[in-house]
Design an enzyme around this catalytic site. Structure first.
Site, PDB file in Angstrom:
ATOM      1  CE  LYS A   1       9.998  -2.651  -7.990  1.00 37.42           C
ATOM      2  NZ  LYS A   1      10.463  -3.462  -9.130  1.00 37.42           N
TER       3      LYS A   1
ATOM      4  CE  LYS B   1      10.972  -9.617 -13.853  1.00 36.73           C
ATOM      5  NZ  LYS B   1      11.048 -10.560 -12.828  1.00 36.73           N
TER       6      LYS B   1
ATOM      7  CD  GLU C   1       7.162 -10.875 -11.598  1.00 41.07           C
ATOM      8  OE1 GLU C   1       7.379 -10.789 -10.382  1.00 41.07           O
ATOM      9  OE2 GLU C   1       7.945 -10.412 -12.455  1.00 41.07           O
TER      10      GLU C   1
ATOM     11  CB  CYS D   1      -0.899   0.016   1.218  1.00 40.19           C
ATOM     12  SG  CYS D   1      -1.885  -1.476   1.430  1.00 40.19           S
TER      13      CYS D   1
ATOM     14  CD1 TRP E   1      -1.844  -5.245  -3.929  1.00 35.80           C
ATOM     15  CD2 TRP E   1      -1.621  -6.422  -2.038  1.00 35.80           C
ATOM     16  NE1 TRP E   1      -1.546  -6.544  -4.273  1.00 35.80           N
ATOM     17  CE2 TRP E   1      -1.404  -7.291  -3.134  1.00 35.80           C
ATOM     18  CE3 TRP E   1      -1.528  -6.937  -0.746  1.00 35.80           C
ATOM     19  CZ2 TRP E   1      -1.109  -8.636  -2.979  1.00 35.80           C
ATOM     20  CZ3 TRP E   1      -1.232  -8.296  -0.579  1.00 35.80           C
ATOM     21  CH2 TRP E   1      -1.024  -9.118  -1.691  1.00 35.80           C
TER      22      TRP E   1
ATOM     23  CG  HIS F   1      14.857 -36.795 -15.181  1.00 33.40           C
ATOM     24  ND1 HIS F   1      15.164 -38.133 -15.244  1.00 33.40           N
ATOM     25  CD2 HIS F   1      16.013 -36.134 -15.446  1.00 33.40           C
ATOM     26  CE1 HIS F   1      16.446 -38.289 -15.510  1.00 33.40           C
ATOM     27  NE2 HIS F   1      16.989 -37.088 -15.639  1.00 33.40           N
TER      28      HIS F   1
ATOM     29  CD  GLU G   1      13.797 -12.640 -12.713  1.00 37.47           C
ATOM     30  OE1 GLU G   1      13.409 -11.465 -12.862  1.00 37.47           O
ATOM     31  OE2 GLU G   1      13.498 -13.341 -11.721  1.00 37.47           O
TER      32      GLU G   1
ATOM     33  NE  ARG H   1       4.461   1.365  -1.292  1.00 34.05           N
ATOM     34  CZ  ARG H   1       5.565   1.178  -0.572  1.00 34.05           C
ATOM     35  NH1 ARG H   1       6.716   1.661  -0.981  1.00 34.05           N
ATOM     36  NH2 ARG H   1       5.526   0.504   0.555  1.00 34.05           N
TER      37      ARG H   1
ATOM     38  CG  ASN I   1       1.038   1.467   3.841  1.00 37.74           C
ATOM     39  OD1 ASN I   1      -0.103   1.653   3.452  1.00 37.74           O
ATOM     40  ND2 ASN I   1       2.086   2.031   3.267  1.00 37.74           N
ATOM     41  N   GLY I   2       0.237  -2.175   6.477  1.00 38.78           N
ATOM     42  CA  GLY I   2       0.636  -3.220   7.403  1.00 38.78           C
ATOM     43  C   GLY I   2      -0.530  -4.111   7.770  1.00 38.78           C
TER      44      GLY I   2
END
Length: 624
Positions: free
Chosen positions: A619, A501, A504, A2, A75, A520, A497, A27, A101-102
């Site tokens: 973020k 990407k 995301e 947030c 968020w 395998h 990675e 964020r 926030n939190g």
């Protein structure tokens, strides 16, 4: 996660709040809102679920005329993303406005107690309890105001916040506005970042420094258990245990240009193209040819102590965890030191046996990642030295670690990390050189290593020339439903990675694997509609990866090959080839990241996705 923005001064506050919230969009958020205090000394609230444009339209329709305001982008954790659940939240009958926030872990118990006092809750959030709790504490103090006549006028308000936060269990970055107090903001933090911008006759508050760029030249970082009393002309900081403390002001080292997109369509694309410069910045001043080693100014441990390190633990989350895997290969090869890579979210609870002589590196872009911070604190509690690899100066992890290394990559606004990842890999390469020279690398080997590192910015500039070629490949495969990313040795973490990407920002399912592991099990996924992205530059395991590529082609799977320029053998087999300049094995992860970042970017754009603000992501993940 947030975002918080606050202002008190002489300017029109609502405009500054909306501008600041716009800079904090990266964020991650699903609703936004602001609270102002006008001439009538009453709190006015505007808030809306969805994108910030909805709030902006409300502000334009009824522009609040106030010089003090607080704002928030949320968020969702407790409660759906709705207008009612958006911040700010009002306490009592409207005398207190709070943005938070939190996570308040004991909010249910507090809520039950406040409901018994007669407070009515209008949201599903944990944050609303803070507003009512402050109102309850303030009302009780005001009932006894006669005993406080000789105290400063803001004392009951500040004391009410102090009393309220002492009852909270969890984390908070908190900003509070009071009806009838047109010159007072109160901020507090525990585990969620807050910074204060210092101006002439004005102060700014934000979750990070980006909203302050262009408005303040000096900045104050609040630490855990600190509370700030903010007026247009004064800033006072109080610590829970030490009382009033002298706060330190630092220069704000980012500009409006740093937090803008420039001529690029998206922040992510801008940050991809910044990587030659950010890699150079990560190296600047850290290469010593006289000693053929790397030098760091803030490791806090002497070379003698570092020489006695027996094992290194690298911990992080998401992209930072992938960088840690690259670091494992680098440090083990060049320093011959055992390295373990741990998910921070697992390390904080797993309680593994860790021997004396173990050194922890916590890797994080933001320096606020809750899981990484908790893992670092647990290792410190057990007496192990802790160091940070971090991008944000003044962040919580950078303050709590025993020492560390900054990336100097500049603000990374795009939610999907690009330049921070390659800078993390660069710093880990420098650490491999440093530990290698402490242990067994010769002067000549160290010097050769440095000369290869110094070529890297030019190699990245050459790699960026594949942009148009990658765009054409993206057009061909943007409608695929699943991708496989395959590499070996140094390129295995890059495969992970690259897949991350794509997931995301394009919302396409993708998996990264060691190329040798395909047979395998995962090879069962291969068919004509499942592209495989092969990292296959010339190097020690080149022939092995070619054989793995042949296995995919034999089963009708389309192959996109990331290869060294001029590789005719791969060109004959693969369906599509993206050529990169040759690079030493240990630098290939950085060079090969470029086309993978571009591929994810162009596919996401072609699919109409919001590249810089992908759904459900934040973020900086500051909650567990």
């Amino acid at each position: 996660m947030c975002g918080i923005v606050g202002y008190v001064g002489f300017r029109r506050a609502a405009d500054l709040i909306v501008e600041g919230l716009r800079r904090l969009e990266y964020r991650g958020y699903d609703s936004s809102g602001l609270a102002t205090l006008g001439d009538d000394a009453e709190i006015g609230i505007l808030k809306a679920a969805g994108r910030l444009e909805r709030l902006e339209s409300l502000v334009r329709a009824t522009p609040p005329d106030a010089s003090i305001a607080i704002g928030h982008t949320r968020w969702a954790t407790h409660g759906a993303p709705t207008d009612a659940n958006a911040h700010p939240h009002l306490g009592g009958s409207g005398g207190v406005a709070v943005v938070h926030n939190g996570i308040v872990e004991n909010f249910r118990a507090i809520r039950e107690r406040l409901e018994a006092e007669g407070y009515v809750f209008r949201s599903e959030t944990d944050s609303e309890v803070i507003a009512h709790l402050i109102d309850s504490c303030l009302a009780r103090r005001q009932r006894h105001a006669a005993t406080l006549t000789d105290e400063p006028v803001d004392l009951p308000h500040v004391a009410a916040v102090q009393e309220a936060i002492s009852q909270l269990r969890g984390t908070y970055g908190l900003l509070v506005l009071f009806a009838g107090q047109p010159d007072l903001l109160v901020a507090a933090r525990l585990g969620s970042p807050l910074v204060i911008g210092v101006g002439e006759g004005e102060h700014f508050v934000a979750s990070d420094a980006s909203p302050l760029a262009g408005h303040a030249e000096r900045i104050v970082y609040l630490a855990d258990h600190e509370l700030a009393v903010i007026t247009p002309d004064e800033l006072r900081v109080v610590h829970r245990d030490a009382g009033h403390i002298e706060h330190a002001e630092h220069p704000l080292e980012i500009s409006e240009e740093d937090v803008g997109k420039g001529d690029y369509e998206h922040y992510m694309l801008k940050e991809i193209f910044e990587q030659p410069e950010t890699i150079a910045a990560a190296m600047r001043g850290r290469l010593c040819r006289d000693d053929a080693t790397a030098i760091f100014g803030a490791l806090s441990l002497t070379p003698q102590k570092l020489q006695r390190v027996k094992r290194i633990v690298l911990t992080g989350c998401g992209t930072s965890w992938h960088a840690a895997l690259v670091g494992e290969y680098l440090i083990e090869q060049f320093a011959r030191l055992p390295v373990e890579v741990e998910y921070a979210s697992e390390l904080r609870y797993r309680n593994p046996p860790i021997e004396e002589g173990t050194l922890l590196f916590a890797i994080t872009q933001s320096g606020e990642t809750a899981d990484t911070l908790a893992a670092l604190r647990e290792m410190k509690r057990k007496g192990h030295p802790t160091l940070a690899i971090c991008n944000v100066v003044g962040s919580t992890i950078s303050q709590e670690a025993d020492g560390g290394i900054y990336l100097y990559a500049g603000p990374e606004i795009g939610v999907a990390s690009t330049k921070a990842f390659t800078s993390q890999c660069m710093v880990l390469a420098l650490l491999a050189l440093y530990f290698g020279r402490l242990r067994h690398l010769s002067y000549e080997e160290g010097l050769a290593y440095i000369e290869q590192l110094e070529q890297l910015p030019d190699l990245l500039r050459q790699a960026l020339t594949v942009d148009s070629a990658v765009r054409e490949v993206a057009k061909k495969y943007c409608d695929a439903h699943t991708f496989l990313y395959l590499g070996r040795q140094y390129n295995f973490p890059v495969a992970l990675e690259g897949a991350l990407k794509l997931k995301e920002i394009s919302y396409i399912h993708a998996e990264g694997y060691p190329a040798g592991e395909m047979k395998h099990g995962p090879i069962a996924l291969v068919d004509s509609s499942t592209p495989s992205v092969f990292l296959i530059p010339q190097g020690a395991v080149y022939d092995k990866v070619v054989l793995n590529l042949e296995e995919i082609k034999a089963r009708g799977g389309p192959v996109i090959a990331i290869s060294s320029s001029g590789d005719a053998r791969v060109a004959q087999i693969a369906d599509d080839v993206i050529e990169l300049p040759p690079a030493p094995d240990f630098l290939q992860p950085i060079v090969a990241s470029i086309p993978l970042q571009l591929l994810a970017y162009h596919i996401a754009v072609l699919r109409g996705c919001d590249v810089d603000k992908p759904r459900n992501l934040a973020k900086s993940v500051t909650v567990e």
